[in-house]
Design an enzyme around this catalytic site. Structure first.
Site, short mmCIF file in Angstrom:
data_model
loop_
_atom_site.label_atom_id
_atom_site.label_comp_id
_atom_site.label_asym_id
_atom_site.label_seq_id
_atom_site.Cartn_x
_atom_site.Cartn_y
_atom_site.Cartn_z
CG ASP A 128 64.15 30.17 57.48
OD1 ASP A 128 63.22 29.37 57.72
OD2 ASP A 128 63.96 31.37 57.19
CG ASP A 169 59.56 38.75 58.05
OD1 ASP A 169 59.69 38.17 59.14
OD2 ASP A 169 58.48 38.80 57.43
C1 BGC Z 1 65.96 38.34 62.82
C2 BGC Z 1 66.36 38.23 64.27
C3 BGC Z 1 65.15 38.41 65.16
C4 BGC Z 1 64.05 37.45 64.75
C5 BGC Z 1 62.77 37.65 65.54
C6 BGC Z 1 64.83 37.40 62.51
O1 BGC Z 1 64.36 37.64 61.22
O2 BGC Z 1 67.06 38.09 62.00
O3 BGC Z 1 67.31 39.23 64.55
O4 BGC Z 1 65.51 38.18 66.51
O5 BGC Z 1 63.74 37.60 63.38
O6 BGC Z 1 62.15 38.83 65.21
#
Ligand code: BGC
Length: 579
Positions: free
Chosen positions: A287, A518
């Site tokens: 992203d 998320d």
């Molecule tokens: C988060 C990360 C996390 C990743 C995997 C992202 O949305 O910001 O901290 O490691 O997702 O779950």
């Protein structure tokens, strides 16, 4: 080389060696009643070939090739002929190519016993083995990629994929979770302290070298001696500029720290000789780059943070630096994040409405910077941590309903050129090659949350003549809108991770680990740099980036990356294919 280990299906390998000439490894990657998929790696052991190659074999049991990739396939009777694709006419001494195909069979599907490269027989006096098994078995002969290179065409073929013990434990602790706890998922390095471990509530206590040590053990325990380790580089300055839920620790101008405290540290660990037998897939910065097209002024979707990241150039600087550094390591395969069709699936000659071509162009602008040459980009990944399905089975963007094209008349479609990730990834790949990326690039698709099964999944095309009703009743993607990205209610696990599922798709992967949030549904104070994004609040009515629709998020979610049991359960419940 070795066959992919596939539970409960036939896995076959034939390897033919010649003292000089060529070596062929023919792998049936998967097989089902009447059909199969195979990859054929041919290595030139003789003089360098320029100006084109031809590989031939005979099928012994009436098998036929249906469609192929990485080569031009034709068949006449039992004889199959594969000619080089136009972009790969040369085959140096020691170089290999891996054409693949889907075929059909009846009765039995024996592997061919002899192959010819430009007329020279690849079987010889050295070693010919044929193995057929009918259980969860892996067969093996020689390791083709020792010592950190050269890279293979598709790292997922003939290899296992790392199972992260931390995620696996969490999954297994959930009721029903053991059904998927042995699936491979991505390891996210989402902050500097995640490299050493112990500093991260989301990634747990294992640091990068702990994971790589464990991966090396998993590799050595495999009969084929091949393992893919997947990790995510995710710590750009000013991270997640169009959302708040995954803002990170580095401020917009901290590119120096990104390079020296993050990328350089990762590169030092990954390049250690003890990890040189692993195939290391690095997923680069989820992203990030497309934000510089879609979420900048003068668009209504602009955010000041994305304007800043465009103006200071630090996304481009950071991504190219990561590609250059990691790509210089012989056994690293860089895949750049390429969003998903619900974000950049709009191509238009009017720059105001074009996301597709402009994004490909923007990606290409990293080439040549900070050592990011095109040989350092193995491919791209779409749909990471997103919910877009692979395909919509009951409608297409070219459908007409009530005399009107759905593309322009149905709100859900909203002029998007695609309705799923397979079509998008394939078309975007072509455009990326046009913009200067290597013609051999492969695509990954994250299918961890794009299954859309369960009770609300339509089972047939709608008969309505109203375009909106027609699409809404036909679509399996049950989101309110394609711009919704946070903990989507109704989503399910998608296709299980799989090598070479389609032409030019290197693998379906689970990069976002199912069960990891998320973003939080309300503000939760934290020291991770995470903000509160109302797109994760189920009561929120949306913004310009999701066309002012409801967020569709599940309630009571923890911070992004933290374990979210309700989401994990929901994903299992709505899995498609079902568990
Ligand atoms: C988060 C990360 C996390 C990743 C995997 C992202 O949305 O910001 O901290 O490691 O997702 O779950």
């Amino acid at each position: 080389m070795a066959a992919l280990s596939v539970a409960g299906v036939v896995a076959s390998t034939a390897t033919a060696n010649a003292a000089a000439g060529c070596r062929v490894s023919y792998q049936i990657a998967n097989q089902w009643q009447g059909g199969f998929g195979a990859n054929v790696t041919v290595t030139n052991l003789g003089d360098a070939i320029s100006g084109g190659w031809t590989l031939e074999w005979d099928f012994a049991a009436g098998q036929t090739v249906q469609s192929g990739w990485n080569g031009e396939f034709s068949q006449s009777g039992t004889r199959v002929t594969v000619r080089n694709p136009s972009w790969s006419a040369n085959l140096g001494t020691g170089a290999s190519v891996t054409p693949g195909f889907n075929g059909s069979w009846t009765g039995s599907n024996p592997v061919p016993v002899q192959f010819r490269l430009n007329g020279t027989v690849c079987t010889g006096n050295v070693d010919t083995t044929t193995t057929t098994t009918t259980t969860t078995t892996t067969t093996t002969t020689t390791g083709d990629n020792p010592g950190g290179g050269p890279r293979v065409d598709n790292p997922y073929v003939g290899a296992g994929v790392y199972v992260n013990p931390q995620w696996s434990r969490q999954a297994a602790a959930e009721p029903g979770g053991s059904r998927i706890a042995n699936q491979p998922t991505g390891v996210w390095l989402d902050r500097i302290s995640a490299i050493t471990g112990n500093g991260s509530p989301t990634t747990g206590s294992m640091g990068l070298s702990d994971h790589l040590d464990e991966a090396e053990k998993q590799r050595a325990a495999r009969a084929d001696g091949q393992l893919v380790f997947q990790f995510v580089v995710y710590n750009l300055p000013g991270r997640d500029c169009a959302a708040l839920a995954s803002n990170g620790e580095l401020k917009a101008d901290e590119i120096g720290r990104y390079k020296s405290e993050y990328i350089d540290k990762i590169a030092e660990i990954v390049s250690r000789p003890e990890y040189s037998k692993l195939r290391i897939v690095s997923v680069i910065e989820i992203d990030s780059l497309p934000n510089l097209v879609t979420n900048v002024s003068p668009r209504v979707t602009a955010t000041p943070q994305c304007d800043t990241m465009k103006a200071n150039g630090n996304y481009i600087d950071g991504v190219s630096y990561a590609l250059g550094k990691l790509g210089a390591i012989g056994n690293v395969y860089n895949y750049i994040d390429a969003a998903h069709h619900g974000w950049i699936g709009w191509g238009d000659t009017n720059p105001q409405y074009d996301n597709f071509f402009a994004s490909a162009k923007l990606f290409a602008s990293v080439l040549g910077r900070n050592g990011a040459t095109k040989d350092k980009v193995h491919g791209f990944i779409t749909n990471t941590a997103n919910y877009s399905p692979l395909e919509e089975p009951y409608w297409t963007v070219d459908d007409h309903v009530g005399g009107r094209p759905v593309k322009e008349s149905a709100k859900w479609v909203d002029w998007n050129d695609f309705n799923g990730e397979l079509g998008f990834a394939t078309a975007f790949r072509t455009e990326l090659v046009k913009q200067g990326f290597d013609s051999g690039i492969g695509m990954l698709i994250d299918t961890s949350r794009n299954g859309w099964g369960g009770q609300n999944r339509p089972t047939a095309k709608s008969t309505s003549t109203n375009p909106d009703t027609y699409i809404d009743e036909s679509r399996i993607d049950r989101r309110f809108q394609k711009g919704n990205w946070c903990n989507q209610s109704g989503a399910g696990l998608g296709e299980r991770p799989k090598a070479a599922p389609k032409p030019n798709i290197d693998a379906y992967v689970w990069i976002k680990p199912p069960g990891e949030s998320d973003g939080s549904s309300t503000y939760i104070p934290n020291d991770e740099g995470k903000g509160f994004d109302r797109m994760c609040d189920p009561t929120y009515g949306g913004n310009a980036r999701n066309g002012y629709n409801m967020s569709g998020a599940l309630p009571d979610a923890p911070l992004s990356g933290h374990w979210f049991s309700a989401q994990f359960q929901e994903l299992m419940r709505n899995a498609y294919p079902a568990l």
